[in-house]
Scaffold this active site. Structure first.
Site, PDB file in Angstrom:
ATOM      1  N   TYR A  92       6.836 -11.370  12.227  1.00 39.36           N
ATOM      2  CA  TYR A  92       6.002 -10.314  12.808  1.00 39.36           C
ATOM      3  C   TYR A  92       6.873  -9.296  13.528  1.00 39.36           C
ATOM      4  O   TYR A  92       7.778  -9.677  14.271  1.00 39.36           O
ATOM      5  CB  TYR A  92       5.003 -10.902  13.816  1.00 39.36           C
ATOM      6  N   GLU A  94       5.488  -5.897  14.810  1.00 40.38           N
ATOM      7  CA  GLU A  94       4.714  -4.700  15.159  1.00 40.38           C
ATOM      8  C   GLU A  94       5.528  -3.798  16.069  1.00 40.38           C
ATOM      9  O   GLU A  94       6.216  -4.260  16.980  1.00 40.38           O
ATOM     10  CB  GLU A  94       3.425  -5.124  15.870  1.00 40.38           C
ATOM     11  N   ASP A 247       1.660  14.576  -1.686  1.00 39.72           N
ATOM     12  CA  ASP A 247       1.627  13.162  -2.058  1.00 39.72           C
ATOM     13  C   ASP A 247       2.339  13.063  -3.411  1.00 39.72           C
ATOM     14  O   ASP A 247       1.758  13.326  -4.451  1.00 39.72           O
ATOM     15  CB  ASP A 247       0.170  12.701  -2.138  1.00 39.72           C
ATOM     16  N   THR A 273       4.121   6.505  -2.965  1.00 38.48           N
ATOM     17  CA  THR A 273       4.201   5.082  -3.239  1.00 38.48           C
ATOM     18  C   THR A 273       5.662   4.806  -3.600  1.00 38.48           C
ATOM     19  O   THR A 273       6.426   5.733  -3.892  1.00 38.48           O
ATOM     20  CB  THR A 273       3.336   4.683  -4.450  1.00 38.48           C
ATOM     21  N   LYS A 276       6.027   3.471  -8.397  1.00 37.28           N
ATOM     22  CA  LYS A 276       5.780   4.218  -9.631  1.00 37.28           C
ATOM     23  C   LYS A 276       7.137   4.669 -10.194  1.00 37.28           C
ATOM     24  O   LYS A 276       7.963   3.810 -10.486  1.00 37.28           O
ATOM     25  CB  LYS A 276       4.767   5.322  -9.359  1.00 37.28           C
ATOM     26  N   ARG A 282       5.603  -2.671  -4.395  1.00 39.44           N
ATOM     27  CA  ARG A 282       4.356  -1.959  -4.089  1.00 39.44           C
ATOM     28  C   ARG A 282       4.311  -1.656  -2.603  1.00 39.44           C
ATOM     29  O   ARG A 282       4.193  -2.577  -1.785  1.00 39.44           O
ATOM     30  CB  ARG A 282       3.134  -2.813  -4.431  1.00 39.44           C
TER      31      ARG A 282
HETATM   32  C1  PLP Z   1      -1.042   5.738  -6.955  1.00 38.29           C
HETATM   33  C2  PLP Z   1      -1.362   6.830  -6.017  1.00 38.29           C
HETATM   34  C3  PLP Z   1      -1.734   6.582  -4.687  1.00 38.29           C
HETATM   35  C4  PLP Z   1      -2.157   5.219  -4.182  1.00 38.29           C
HETATM   36  O1  PLP Z   1      -1.284   4.238  -4.162  1.00 38.29           O
HETATM   37  P1  PLP Z   1      -1.710   2.708  -3.948  1.00 38.29           P
HETATM   38  O2  PLP Z   1      -0.400   2.087  -3.711  1.00 38.29           O
HETATM   39  O3  PLP Z   1      -2.397   2.295  -5.186  1.00 38.29           O
HETATM   40  O4  PLP Z   1      -2.606   2.646  -2.762  1.00 38.29           O
HETATM   41  C5  PLP Z   1      -1.874   7.660  -3.834  1.00 38.29           C
HETATM   42  N1  PLP Z   1      -1.687   8.906  -4.272  1.00 38.29           N
HETATM   43  C6  PLP Z   1      -1.372   9.192  -5.553  1.00 38.29           C
HETATM   44  C7  PLP Z   1      -1.187  10.607  -5.962  1.00 38.29           C
HETATM   45  C8  PLP Z   1      -1.213   8.165  -6.462  1.00 38.29           C
HETATM   46  O5  PLP Z   1      -0.944   8.453  -7.738  1.00 38.29           O
END
Ligand code: PLP
Length: 507
Positions: A92, A94, A247, A273, A276, A282
């Site tokens: 932990y 935090e 994002d 993220t 990807k 993840r």
């Molecule tokens: C995949 C994605 C997310 C979310 O990611 P998670 O890890 O599935 O919560 C947020 N924004 C965009 C643009 C994405 O493609």
């Protein structure tokens, strides 16, 4: 005992370094010294839980024998999986390095600081100008924390509409329902792609923003095959006094490799993220500017939004895995990977165009293509279903001008995972040919189904029926896909030891 041990090893074909055998032997010794109620703590997964082990084995087999074309997915490395499966899960922590709510965090502090330094380095950021929070559990939580940091409940935000390629967390709602926290707790309004060019309609966004007066504009997408004009977005958001958030979840690996424009030149805050194109575990990251005259406290706001506003204890095993992934991203070899991902996406798109098919925007700047199936009279759902039966994983996707959101007219294809398996342009042409044949076979099956219903389509694809040929062709194509796919390595896995597990759905 040794016989048992080797059997469980051979049933666990995942990343087992050779050093594991002696380690496992000594773990056995520790188990025999433990109290009865603690013996389970030393028993390997395959032995204590063959049910979960079998599921892992089946999923490993599926990944090995199939072709992964889901644009949001990738295949992470041996080292990332090792870090992600490590003992760091026990701790932990935090708070932030140097300011934790629990003791015993000297090494966790070291880890989180290392991860932050690597995150800034991977994106070429000056630590005097940018900071990063590496604790978000995933992309969605990173985004909600960013909204929490930047704006007040019920403030207005704009994001790319979901049917146009935007993400759920960018304010998605329907006529009947506010669907995500980003529309439940904030007033959201979607901008769109141009109905003809299918590129972001910056002019329309600009005039909508004049009227809607958003406090925040979100750019970045989940299904947009082109790059963004961050300078234009900055102009609009500055004029309205709105924050600009990018994002970059889908494209962050390509941005780190400098194969796409950098959002850091113009945005105030950048989320991503890490699983990807970045090819890590993840998780999520939030980058924030530290040098804004009017928001000197942005760092504090972001950090407090992550913890305690939105999360509790960070997942330290994941932070270790992010750090390792970012080390790999900074390696010059990763740039070559990113270049190949893009070259593969272009090749895939071109091969489909050469077959006479239509792509939204006609091609791709990044790792994905959007294939519009409506001109040939198919829906995304049917092609997704058939590809699934063949071991090709893709997803149905809205295309511009879809009559109904429930019946997406296209599919989204990405090349990140296949490139991680080692494929280059000539191999992608083979994959494009499989897809072409899948689509042609879908037309045959649709005809044989005698209706446009998905369930009839699935019936003729999966059950032999008198006088119908589609079913047999599905099986043939599936075998060809499997033969092709199993020629390729699977990152982190010794596939030479891989045995077909029991209980596969295809049997
Ligand atoms: C995949 C994605 C997310 C979310 O990611 P998670 O890890 O599935 O919560 C947020 N924004 C965009 C643009 C994405 O493609």
């Amino acid at each position: 005992m040794l016989r048992n041990l080797t059997r469980s090893l051979s049933r666990t074909p995942i990343y087992l370094p050779s050093s594991t055998l002696p380690r496992r032997l000594s773990i056995r010794k520790m188990a025999s010294a433990a109290q009865d109620f603690n013996k389970m703590l030393y028993t390997p997964l395959a032995e204590i839980d063959p049910e979960v082990q079998n599921i892992i084995d089946k999923e490993t087999w599926r990944q090995f024998t199939g072709l992964e074309l889901i644009a949001s997915e990738n295949l992470t490395s041996l080292a990332v999986m090792e870090a992600n499966g490590s003992i760091l899960t026990n701790k932990y922590s935090e708070g932030l390095p140097g300011a934790r709510y629990y003791g015993g965090n000297e090494y966790i502090d070291e880890l989180e600081n290392l991860c932050k330094a690597r995150a800034l380095k991977a994106f070429n950021l000056d630590p005097a100008k940018w900071g990063v929070n590496v604790q978000p559990y995933s992309g969605s939580t990173a985004n909600f924390a960013a909204l929490t940091a930047l704006i007040q409940p019920q403030d207005r935000l704009m994001g790319l509409g979901l049917p146009d390629g935007g993400h759920l967390t960018h304010g998605y709602y329907t006529a009947k329902k506010k669907m995500t926290a980003s529309s439940i707790y904030f007033q959201s309004f979607p901008y769109a792609i141009h109905p003809e060019t299918h590129l972001i309609d910056y002019a329309a966004l600009s005039s909508q923003a004049k009227i809607f007066k958003p406090r925040l504009i979100i750019c970045g997408a989940s299904a947009y095959p082109r790059d963004w004009d961050y300078a234009e977005l900055k102009k609009i958001s500055e004029r309205e006094g709105a924050w600009l958030l990018c994002d970059m979840a889908h494209t962050s690996g390509l941005i780190a490799a400098q194969e796409l424009d950098s959002p850091f030149d113009h945005c105030d805050i950048v989320t991503t993220t890490t699983h990807k194109t970045l090819r890590g575990p993840r998780a999520g990251l939030i980058f924030f500017r530290k040098d804004l005259e009017n928001a000197k406290d942005l760092e504090k706001r972001v950090n407090e939004a992550v913890f305690p506003a939105c999360q509790g204890g960070p997942h330290n095993q994941t932070i270790a895995a992010i750090a390792t992934a970012l080390l790999q991203v900074a390696d010059p070899a990763f740039k070559q990977y990113a270049k190949q991902v893009i070259a593969n996406a272009r090749t895939l798109g071109q091969a489909l165009v050469d077959h006479g098919y239509k792509l939204q925007t006609g091609g791709s700047d990044n790792h994905l293509v959007l294939w519009d199936l409506r001109p040939i009279g198919l829906t995304g759902s049917k092609v997704e279903k058939l590809c699934d039966l063949m071991g090709i994983t893709i997803n149905k996707n809205a295309v511009s001008g879809d009559a109904s959101a429930q019946v997406p007219g296209g599919i989204r294809l990405g090349t990140s995972a296949l490139t991680s398996r080692g494929m280059a342009e000539s191999d992608i042409k083979v994959v494009a040919d499989f897809l072409h044949r899948a689509v042609q076979l879908s037309l045959v099956l649709q005809k044989e189904a005698g209706s446009k219903m998905l369930k009839d389509f699935v019936r003729v694809a999966t059950t032999p029926e008198e006088g119908k040929v589609g079913y047999k062709q599905v099986k043939e194509l599936r075998d060809e896909v499997r033969t092709f796919a199993t020629k390729w390595p699977l990152p982190g896995i010794d596939t030479s030891n891989l045995k077909k597990p029991t209980g596969l759905h295809e049997d």
